[in-house]
Motif scaffolding. Structure first.
Motif, PDB file in Angstrom:
ATOM      1  N   LEU A  26       7.274   0.181   6.911  1.00 31.53           N
ATOM      2  CA  LEU A  26       7.110  -0.246   5.704  1.00 31.53           C
ATOM      3  C   LEU A  26       6.770  -2.028   5.531  1.00 31.53           C
ATOM      4  CD1 LEU A  26       7.419   0.491   2.501  1.00 31.53           C
ATOM      5  CD2 LEU A  26       9.598   0.031   2.868  1.00 31.53           C
ATOM      6  N   ASN A  30       3.604  -3.374   3.924  1.00 33.79           N
ATOM      7  CA  ASN A  30       3.566  -4.329   3.188  1.00 33.79           C
ATOM      8  C   ASN A  30       2.688  -5.722   3.315  1.00 33.79           C
ATOM      9  OD1 ASN A  30       4.770  -2.786   1.271  1.00 33.79           O
ATOM     10  ND2 ASN A  30       6.698  -3.318   1.345  1.00 33.79           N
ATOM     11  N   SER A  42      10.643  -6.847   0.571  1.00 33.06           N
ATOM     12  CA  SER A  42      10.742  -5.615   0.991  1.00 33.06           C
ATOM     13  C   SER A  42      12.052  -5.696   2.225  1.00 33.06           C
ATOM     14  CB  SER A  42       9.729  -4.797   1.543  1.00 33.06           C
ATOM     15  OG  SER A  42       9.263  -5.349   2.680  1.00 33.06           O
ATOM     16  N   LEU A  86       5.355   8.101   0.266  1.00 31.60           N
ATOM     17  CA  LEU A  86       4.686   6.648   0.569  1.00 31.60           C
ATOM     18  C   LEU A  86       3.369   7.070   1.380  1.00 31.60           C
ATOM     19  CD1 LEU A  86       7.946   4.720   1.291  1.00 31.60           C
ATOM     20  CD2 LEU A  86       6.605   4.737  -0.750  1.00 31.60           C
ATOM     21  N   ALA A 117      12.200  -0.469  -0.381  1.00 26.70           N
ATOM     22  CA  ALA A 117      12.855  -0.714   0.828  1.00 26.70           C
ATOM     23  C   ALA A 117      14.200  -0.391   0.851  1.00 26.70           C
ATOM     24  CB  ALA A 117      12.525  -2.160   1.190  1.00 26.70           C
ATOM     25  N   PHE A 195       3.459   7.188   8.218  1.00 25.73           N
ATOM     26  CA  PHE A 195       4.404   7.566   7.126  1.00 25.73           C
ATOM     27  C   PHE A 195       4.897   8.975   7.071  1.00 25.73           C
ATOM     28  CE2 PHE A 195       4.264   3.219   5.796  1.00 25.73           C
ATOM     29  CZ  PHE A 195       5.664   2.894   5.501  1.00 25.73           C
TER      30      PHE A 195
END
Length: 207
Positions: A26, A30, A42, A86, A117, A195
């Motif tokens: 993540l 980001n 996050s 996601l 997050a 993901f």
């Protein structure tokens, strides 16, 4: 907790703190999509989630996760579903990774990034089980010491935050790579696929 024992805890926590997982993925996503400040937001959410897990473990939630198949399964599928969501969202966002030379990263608010997050962190049963296995080795047997658990929880969270911050500050070089729409498309697909892969692996994982 003695200073020497605290240093030992830091040493044994480094590997799990920097090892790849949903939180690290993540952070990378980001950084590439929204830039440095988004990743720091996050990273703060991820760290807050780890602190929550640390206190929960101290009060027995970790033991429940380790012994209750139902609790583990419920949390596992919540986390897996969110990761897959996601991944599919990233895959479908055709402009999500494309960066122009003059563009500024426009995306989610810091609060939304923080909450996203946080949810990824607290719904990752593997993180809970790692903390459940690690923290008791540094806690006094038979008692809950809030100062002690605070030191362990915040130390581990800060180590993870530092890893995500490194990703955030290193991401500028990667973002320049994404000025090509073709490269951005492939990175988007790979990231979304990872993901979904993490979510699928989590859904099929056993304790």
């Amino acid at each position: 907790m003695s200073f020497e024992l605290w240093l030992v805890f830091i040493a044994v926590s480094l590997l799990p703190a920097v090892s790849p997982g949903p939180g690290v993925m993540l952070a990378i996503s980001n950084t590439l999509r929204f830039g440095r400040n988004a990743t720091l937001a996050s990273a703060t959410g991820n760290a807050a989630g780890l602190v929550i897990i640390g206190y929960a473990v101290a009060f027995g939630f970790g033991a429940l996760m380790a012994t209750s198949a139902l609790a583990f399964t419920v949390l596992k599928f919540i986390g897996a579903t969110y990761l897959i969501y996601l991944g599919l969202k990233i895959w479908r966002d055709k402009s999500g990774f494309h960066v122009t030379d003059t563009s500024q990263a426009i995306g989610k608010s810091s609060w939304k990034l923080f909450l996203e997050a946080l949810l990824v962190s607290v719904t990752n049963p593997k993180a809970i089980l790692v903390i459940t296995a690690l923290f008791p080795q540094f806690m006094r047997s038979g008692r809950i010491d809030l100062v002690e658990i605070s030191i362990l929880s915040f130390t581990y969270a800060i180590l993870c935050f530092a890893n995500h911050a490194f990703i955030a500050f290193a991401g500028g070089h990667l973002r320049r790579f994404l000025t090509s729409a073709k490269r951005a498309r492939w990175v988007r697909r790979i990231t979304g696929g990872l993901f979904v892969g993490f979510g699928s692996a989590l859904a099929t994982a056993s304790r």
